[in-house]
Write a protein that holds these residues in place. Sequence first.
Motif, short mmCIF file in Angstrom:
data_model
loop_
_atom_site.label_atom_id
_atom_site.label_comp_id
_atom_site.label_asym_id
_atom_site.label_seq_id
_atom_site.Cartn_x
_atom_site.Cartn_y
_atom_site.Cartn_z
N LEU A 1 0.67 8.59 4.75
CA LEU A 1 1.43 9.36 3.87
C LEU A 1 2.75 9.18 5.00
CD1 LEU A 1 0.30 11.87 2.11
CD2 LEU A 1 0.17 9.65 1.07
N TYR A 2 3.24 9.20 6.47
CA TYR A 2 4.10 8.97 6.49
C TYR A 2 4.42 7.34 6.56
CZ TYR A 2 8.42 9.67 9.65
OH TYR A 2 9.81 9.97 9.77
N PHE A 3 3.08 6.48 7.04
CA PHE A 3 3.70 4.88 7.30
C PHE A 3 4.04 4.15 6.46
CE2 PHE A 3 0.99 1.32 8.01
CZ PHE A 3 2.09 0.58 8.35
N LEU A 4 3.03 5.03 5.53
CA LEU A 4 3.48 4.05 3.23
C LEU A 4 4.67 4.39 3.14
CD1 LEU A 4 -0.04 4.46 2.30
CD2 LEU A 4 0.44 3.04 3.30
N SER A 5 4.98 5.94 3.84
CA SER A 5 6.67 5.72 3.31
C SER A 5 7.82 5.61 3.72
CB SER A 5 6.40 7.31 2.73
OG SER A 5 5.85 8.42 3.41
N HIS A 6 7.78 5.31 5.05
CA HIS A 6 8.81 5.08 6.06
C HIS A 6 8.83 3.68 6.86
CE1 HIS A 6 8.95 9.19 5.21
NE2 HIS A 6 10.33 8.96 5.38
N ASP A 7 7.88 3.53 6.96
CA ASP A 7 7.42 2.24 8.23
C ASP A 7 7.92 0.56 7.49
OD1 ASP A 7 5.79 -0.11 9.93
OD2 ASP A 7 5.68 1.94 11.22
N PRO A 8 8.48 0.25 8.59
CA PRO A 8 9.99 -0.86 8.25
C PRO A 8 8.77 -1.76 7.40
CG PRO A 8 10.54 -0.10 9.85
CD PRO A 8 9.69 0.60 10.52
N VAL A 9 7.28 -2.57 8.40
CA VAL A 9 6.23 -3.40 7.68
C VAL A 9 6.45 -3.24 6.43
CG1 VAL A 9 4.43 -2.10 8.31
CG2 VAL A 9 4.62 -4.63 9.16
N VAL A 10 6.10 -1.72 5.99
CA VAL A 10 5.83 -1.15 4.58
C VAL A 10 6.44 -2.41 3.33
CG1 VAL A 10 4.90 0.14 2.85
CG2 VAL A 10 4.83 0.54 4.96
N PRO A 11 5.59 -3.27 2.50
CA PRO A 11 7.01 -3.67 1.84
C PRO A 11 7.78 -2.44 0.88
CG PRO A 11 4.85 -4.85 1.28
CD PRO A 11 5.31 -3.22 2.23
N ALA A 12 9.05 -3.21 0.07
CA ALA A 12 9.56 -1.66 -0.29
C ALA A 12 9.20 -1.39 -2.06
CB ALA A 12 11.09 -2.51 -0.61
N PRO A 13 8.43 -2.58 -2.24
CA PRO A 13 8.31 -1.85 -3.45
C PRO A 13 6.83 -0.92 -3.17
CG PRO A 13 8.54 -3.76 -3.68
CD PRO A 13 7.92 -3.64 -2.43
#
Length: 504
Positions: free
Chosen positions: A314-326
């Motif tokens: 959850l932290y990765f999906l909500s914070h990591d730069p590689v995750v698209p903004a939408p």
Amino acid sequence: MYGGTAAGVMSAYSAARRGSHVVLLEPGHHLGGMVTGGLSATDLGNPQVIGGYAKLFYRRVAEHYGRSRLDRITDWLSEPHVSEDTFGAMLGEAGVEVVFGARLRERHGVTIENRRIVSVTSEDGREWRAEVFVDCSYEGDLLAQSGATYTWGRESAQTYGETLAGVRTITPQHQFGWPMLAYRDDHRLYPEISPGPLPTAGSGDKNVQAYNYRLVLTDDPANRLPFPKPDGYDPAQFALLARYLQEFQSHMGRDPSLRDFLYPVRLPNHKADFNNNGPFSSDYIGHSAAYPDASYQDKLRIRTEHLRYTQGLLYFLSHDPVVPAPLKSQLNVWGLPKDEFSDSDHWPRELYIREGRRMVGAYVVTQADLQTNRAKPDAIGMGSYNSDSHNVQRVVMPDGTVRNEGDMQVPVQPYQIPYRVMTPRKDELQNLLVPVCLSASHVAYSSLRMEPQYMILGQAAGVAGSLAAESGVPVQDIPIARLQRELLKAGAVLDLPENSFFGP
């Protein structure tokens, strides 16, 4: 009764309603198991097969929200704390003695004489004697110490002649949608991939379907806590997910959305139950196989690892730069609910043990019992949910791509559940009933493992145990016709008109 799961509550409630003196021993400090520990989106199958005290429970939680009937799927859904309060109220009304913090002593916790359990001993040294014992836990620790035969993992296709058994090489669901390389640029495997090789299709093993934490989240800003950065967080653990996200748009023709990675089902009061969805999600694939027969200490370690994985995801999906903004913005609408799970930092308390130990009892339910041999003379309830097993492993294939293996999603028609599924072999043990770690193959268990069925079986176990205790006979010898009459009188569903298993 050992284990305050939903099955344990129903078992205790039904026996107490018959006038039996019932003690419910719960290893932890909460009632309801997964029903109150994160699994709020009930897997119903055909709702018509759910009757008796299970339906009474669902009706009572619906009434809490001002709903008078169970006509819609949403009527069956409730918040964890509401479900727990309802279970507690039912046990209080029935006069059940509930003892929390009563985990079975890990060794020498069960005393046996003449194929009967005489007593069980909790970790604090208290001894509990009874005429009949019912193991309603997900782990089956009482079952394991009783000496009754049990197993875990996947049978081969040859063991019971099951076409769905063992290793499954063609599984399109929750699978990578395009050939994903299992190796990084430095030619090392990504984390969370097994080096394989994938065994022969249909072969058996000791793998069990992946566990996860079923997340209850809220999008109410007044009740929402942000996802914290977990201790020891390492984004490298999610490098395969990062690669998948980077390739997603070019293969799918759109940006990834939240539902590509998690499956939310709306609950009352701005909450939702989030389950696994897609090839890389909340299922901690490949990390549950050691759990079923592990020591208490190792079970705690595995639960901790699963929680840390979930928090990191959850932290990765909500914070990591590689995750698209939408995708980030869709997830960050949600957070941990302040009014749930206050004694576990608002994370669900229960690890979702989708399967663990399984008794090898008087009758082993297999694939045929769900598909072609659906009628049973000793029916005590019905099942209807798909044969539904989550992936068990993520492996590299000979061509260098990665594949998830083990998923099973095969529809079934409503089928009858035999009483014998809960009874050990008579020459092994004569006063134990097992409504959760029941006697079924991996394939059959994948349908039977739903919480409404556990409750249905729990009710039957309570009545059967009470009958055995008052008459002094082995649980295998109780009068089945009387058990069925009492279940029907309490609203249980043993047949559907369109099936006519029992005739007109």
